[in-house]
Design an enzyme around this catalytic site. Structure first.
Site, PDB file in Angstrom:
ATOM      1  NE  ARG A 198       0.041   1.491   3.519  1.00 54.42           N
ATOM      2  CZ  ARG A 198       0.969   2.393   3.746  1.00 54.42           C
ATOM      3  NH1 ARG A 198       2.242   2.047   3.817  1.00 54.42           N
ATOM      4  NH2 ARG A 198       0.650   3.651   3.894  1.00 54.42           N
ATOM      5  N   GLY A 199       0.210   2.399  -0.173  1.00 57.69           N
ATOM      6  CA  GLY A 199       0.920   3.654  -0.352  1.00 57.69           C
ATOM      7  C   GLY A 199       1.012   3.965  -1.832  1.00 57.69           C
ATOM      8  CB  ALA A 200      -0.087   6.902  -3.822  1.00 60.54           C
TER       9      ALA A 200
ATOM     10  CD  GLN B 205      -3.566   2.320   6.765  1.00 54.65           C
ATOM     11  OE1 GLN B 205      -4.197   2.817   7.699  1.00 54.65           O
ATOM     12  NE2 GLN B 205      -4.123   2.033   5.600  1.00 54.65           N
TER      13      GLN B 205
ATOM     14  CG  ASP C 195      -3.761   7.572  -1.741  1.00 57.55           C
ATOM     15  OD1 ASP C 195      -3.402   6.438  -2.089  1.00 57.55           O
ATOM     16  OD2 ASP C 195      -3.670   7.985  -0.571  1.00 57.55           O
TER      17      ASP C 195
ATOM     18  CG  ASN D  52      -3.395  11.238   2.265  1.00 55.81           C
ATOM     19  OD1 ASN D  52      -2.732  10.461   1.574  1.00 55.81           O
ATOM     20  ND2 ASN D  52      -3.099  11.480   3.529  1.00 55.81           N
ATOM     21  CE  LYS D  53      -5.517   5.037   4.069  1.00 51.32           C
ATOM     22  NZ  LYS D  53      -6.282   3.989   3.350  1.00 51.32           N
TER      23      LYS D  53
END
EC number: 5.3.1.23
Length: 354
Positions: A45-47, A204, A245, A255-256
């Site tokens: 995960r993570g863009a 996260q 993201d 974003n998250k």
């Protein structure tokens, strides 16, 4: 440095982040569908890391192809569509598959499949290596902006920073985007302590960012997502910085989930809120944040905490994975090509096209 993903001899290797920080489990696969599942389930995960992983996933897919050249166009079309469907909000994924598509478009007619596949593999490596280099550049530009914005404060003391979710090595291939800025700022004596919010529902921030900070020996404290406002009120936070993201032409940033709330609190308390992200995260084809597709995930992510039922199975749940922070709440967007401050429509177009 933490080895989040790698690709060697046709094998994609990744650190399964669902088990961190208690277990470090590395998984190897040559199957593109297994790699897609890793992206879907947030094992990867993570863009920026998703983008690099998407490139390698396409390579896995083409390596599985056993047909002739005439049948490859339809196979490749379906492969790209399959990879694109894995995480619809992360624009870096589409950036990577677009790059792979460009290699196909430029070379399919004249190349053998073997030569074409070699060029696609080279492109996947380039996407990964570019993300590593970009993080270093983002960190430098971010530190320069902090030194400018906090010139007077830094004469007498160091800064306390809030960050959300995870934007370090586990998310970004290199030292990280927002966390990369924090790492370099700490090395240069600008940072006193990092405040990392837990980042519900998958934690996260609590699991991953805290793990990276502890690994690096950087002073930090973890907080619940809803605690940032009181810390700002009490002067325990000087600024906030997160990753992204997807960023639209006007600076609106997906974003998250929870990022928007932190940005509102920062604005109320007069604190700057920054975004750190590579240019590949900017999508100037979208005018504003309302156009961004927001992924809604399985309601059991809220009903259960790591397998433990904490709500009834029939509890109604709204579980958006992302929110959109308006560009008007963002002090600056830090990219590998420099920090954009002010008119985002002009500035972001410049870094994308320049």
């Amino acid at each position: 440095m933490i080895d989040a993903i790698s690709f060697k001899n046709g094998t994609f290797r990744y650190l399964d982040q669902r088990f961190l920080p208690l277990q470090e489990i590395h998984v190897e696969t040559k199957n593109h569908q297994e790699a897609i599942e890793a992206i879907k389930t947030l094992a990867v995960r993570g863009a920026p890391l998703i983008g690099a992983s998407a490139g390698y996933t396409v390579v896995l897919g083409i390596n599985e192809y056993t047909g002739d050249k005439a049948g490859f166009p339809e196979y490749f079309k379906n492969l790209i569509a399959e990879v694109n469907a894995s995480r619809p909000t992360a624009v870096n994924l589409f950036f990577a598959t677009k790059k792979m598509q460009e290699v196909y478009d430029a070379n399919f007619e004249n190349d053998s499949l073997e030569a074409l596949f070699a060029k696609m593999t080279d492109m996947a490596y380039k996407i990964h290596n570019d993300e590593i280099d970009n993080c270093d550049k983002i960190a430098r530009h971010g530190v320069e902006l902090l030194k400018q914005d906090f010139a007077d404060v830094l004469k007498t003391r160091k800064l306390n920073v809030l960050t959300h979710c995870n934007t370090g090595t586990l998310a970004c291939c290199g030292i990280g985007t927002a966390l990369g800025v924090i790492r370099l700022a700490y090395q240069e004596g600008l940072i006193e302590r990092v405040i990392t919010s837990e980042s519900r529902p998958l934690l996260q921030g609590l699991r991953l960012t805290a793990w990276e900070l502890e690994h690096d020996g950087i002073p930090f404290a973890s907080i619940s997502d809803s605690s940032s406002a009181i810390l700002m009120q009490r002067g325990m936070i000087d600024f906030a910085i997160t990753g992204a993201d997807r960023i639209t032409a006007n600076g609106d940033t997906a974003n998250k989930i929870g990022t928007y709330a932190h940005a509102i609190s920062a604005r109320y308390h007069g604190l700057p809120f920054y975004i750190a992200a590579p240019v590949s995260t900017i999508d100037i084809t979208m005018a504003e944040g309302s156009e961004i597709p927001i992924e809604e995930r399985n309601p059991d992510e809220l009903r259960k905490i790591f397998g433990t039922q904490v709500a009834t199975p029939t509890t109604p749940v709204v579980n958006f994975a992302f929110d959109v922070t308006p560009g008007t709440l963002i002090r600056g967007i830090i990219t590998e090509k420099g920090a954009v401050v002010g008119n985002y429509n002009e500035g972001l177009a410049r870094v994308v096209n320049g």
